[in-house]
Design a protein around this motif. Structure first.
Motif, mmCIF file in Angstrom:
data_model
loop_
_atom_site.group_PDB
_atom_site.id
_atom_site.type_symbol
_atom_site.label_atom_id
_atom_site.label_comp_id
_atom_site.label_asym_id
_atom_site.label_seq_id
_atom_site.Cartn_x
_atom_site.Cartn_y
_atom_site.Cartn_z
ATOM 1 N N ARG A 64 0.791 -1.175 0.014
ATOM 2 C CA ARG A 64 -0.186 -0.171 -0.079
ATOM 3 C C ARG A 64 0.765 1.091 0.080
ATOM 4 N N ARG A 65 0.329 2.245 -0.309
ATOM 5 C CA ARG A 65 0.924 3.611 -0.437
ATOM 6 C C ARG A 65 0.219 4.682 0.313
ATOM 7 N N VAL A 66 0.764 5.465 1.258
ATOM 8 C CA VAL A 66 0.103 6.581 1.848
ATOM 9 C C VAL A 66 0.790 7.796 1.542
ATOM 10 N N ARG A 67 -0.013 8.554 0.651
ATOM 11 C CA ARG A 67 0.541 9.705 0.247
ATOM 12 C C ARG A 67 0.366 11.037 1.166
ATOM 13 N N LEU A 68 1.514 11.391 1.831
ATOM 14 C CA LEU A 68 1.393 12.145 3.024
ATOM 15 C C LEU A 68 1.017 13.313 3.001
ATOM 16 N N LEU A 69 0.973 14.304 1.791
ATOM 17 C CA LEU A 69 0.408 15.367 1.529
ATOM 18 C C LEU A 69 -1.104 15.468 1.857
ATOM 19 N N ASP A 70 -1.902 14.498 1.424
ATOM 20 C CA ASP A 70 -3.423 14.321 1.750
ATOM 21 C C ASP A 70 -3.777 13.394 2.547
ATOM 22 N N GLY A 71 -2.921 12.287 2.845
ATOM 23 C CA GLY A 71 -3.489 11.014 3.553
ATOM 24 C C GLY A 71 -4.161 10.121 2.811
ATOM 25 N N GLU A 72 -3.997 10.151 1.333
ATOM 26 C CA GLU A 72 -4.627 9.006 0.440
ATOM 27 C C GLU A 72 -3.976 7.789 0.802
ATOM 28 N N VAL A 73 -4.760 6.862 0.769
ATOM 29 C CA VAL A 73 -4.043 5.454 0.914
ATOM 30 C C VAL A 73 -4.694 4.501 -0.330
ATOM 31 N N THR A 75 -3.774 1.190 -2.945
ATOM 32 C CA THR A 75 -2.989 -0.182 -3.274
ATOM 33 C C THR A 75 -2.510 -0.085 -4.427
ATOM 34 N N ILE A 76 -1.209 -0.603 -4.523
ATOM 35 C CA ILE A 76 -0.267 -0.567 -5.538
ATOM 36 C C ILE A 76 0.270 -1.844 -6.087
ATOM 37 N N ALA A 77 0.034 -2.851 -5.256
ATOM 38 C CA ALA A 77 0.366 -4.233 -5.514
ATOM 39 C C ALA A 77 -0.212 -5.158 -4.532
ATOM 40 N N GLY A 78 -0.483 -6.346 -5.286
ATOM 41 C CA GLY A 78 -1.354 -7.384 -4.506
ATOM 42 C C GLY A 78 -2.745 -7.347 -4.814
ATOM 43 N N SER A 79 -3.296 -8.488 -4.801
ATOM 44 C CA SER A 79 -5.064 -8.420 -4.851
ATOM 45 C C SER A 79 -5.685 -8.258 -3.593
ATOM 46 N N GLY A 80 -4.854 -8.666 -2.533
ATOM 47 C CA GLY A 80 -6.035 -8.407 -1.378
ATOM 48 C C GLY A 80 -6.268 -9.975 -0.942
ATOM 49 N N VAL A 81 -6.116 -10.798 -1.696
ATOM 50 C CA VAL A 81 -6.168 -12.265 -1.406
ATOM 51 C C VAL A 81 -4.674 -12.980 -1.394
ATOM 52 N N LEU A 82 -4.729 -14.046 -0.454
ATOM 53 C CA LEU A 82 -3.560 -14.816 -0.109
ATOM 54 C C LEU A 82 -3.393 -15.688 -1.487
ATOM 55 N N GLY A 83 -2.129 -15.540 -2.007
ATOM 56 C CA GLY A 83 -1.979 -16.256 -3.020
ATOM 57 C C GLY A 83 -0.612 -16.698 -3.333
ATOM 58 N N HIS A 84 -0.134 -17.182 -4.349
ATOM 59 C CA HIS A 84 1.217 -17.472 -4.571
ATOM 60 C C HIS A 84 1.636 -17.202 -5.987
#
Length: 215
Positions: A64-73, A75-84
């Motif tokens: 995940r990426r948190v942009r510190l200027l405005d606090g926007e979170v 997701t930049i990689a990963g589907s959110g589901v466990l996988g290999h």
């Protein structure tokens, strides 16, 4: 900045200990948003680059990426589901299912991620938005070598020193070095996959047990 793992959030604090901002609602979840209107699950490693905070969101199997200027979170990689899945530069990073990213480090425009559940180190390029495997065959082990010719054992933490990464290889009770000019992995401390203990001394004698972090 603190990865408050048990509370599923990232805290921005002053040096006096005052909480300035909170990223994540505090409840486990996986959604993008701003500040507390976002969801994390057991976040661990954090690193700073380009005025942003990058988070190894372990429970969500995502970066995940948190942009510190405005606090926007976001997701930049990963589907959110466990996988290999295997990280591949021709696949959209958010379509790749990974397993338990835990450690993270940043050097220039590259974010390095210790993917503990897949026994590998991955890299994410901020310029190209591409994800790729940097080191580790995926097999649980303690073998030195270059790139995927090496084996790791649940790497939990990364620290950047010059042009190399120090890898805390938890399941092998070992400390490894990953040289970035040729992706060579070497063992600094640790003897074997199940050779652990509480022994001081020189690197070939000293033993650790389940190390989790180093800086």
């Amino acid at each position: 900045w603190i990865a408050d793992t048990g509370h599923n959030r990232i805290l921005e604090c002053s040096h006096e200990g005052r909480i300035v901002r909170q990223f994540g609602s505090g409840n486990p979840g996986f959604w993008d948003g701003a500040n507390m209107d976002s969801g994390f699950s057991s976040p661990h490693g954090i690193a700073m680059a380009r005025d942003c905070l990058f988070v190894a969101d372990t429970g969500n199997h995502a970066l995940r990426r948190v942009r510190l200027l405005d606090g926007e979170v976001k997701t930049i990689a990963g589907s959110g589901v466990l996988g290999h899945d295997i990280a591949h530069e021709y696949v959209e990073p958010t379509k790749i299912a990974m397993s338990a990213p835990s450690g993270i480090a940043a050097i220039g425009d590259i974010i390095y991620v210790a993917v503990a559940g897949q026994n590998q180190i991955w890299q994410y390029n901020l310029n190209t938005n591409k994800l790729a495997v940097l080191a580790g065959s995926g097999k649980l082990g303690l073998e030195d070598g270059s790139g995927v010719g090496a084996s790791l054992a649940q790497p939990m933490s990364l620290s950047a020193i010059g042009q190399q990464l120090i890898v805390v290889d938890s399941a092998a009770s070992a400390i490894r070095a990953l040289r970035l000019n040729d992706n060579r992995v070497s063992t600094l401390l640790g003897k074997g996959l199940y050779d652990f203990g509480d022994v001081p001394g020189k690197p070939d004698v000293a033993r650790l047990q389940n190390p989790l972090a180093a800086c």
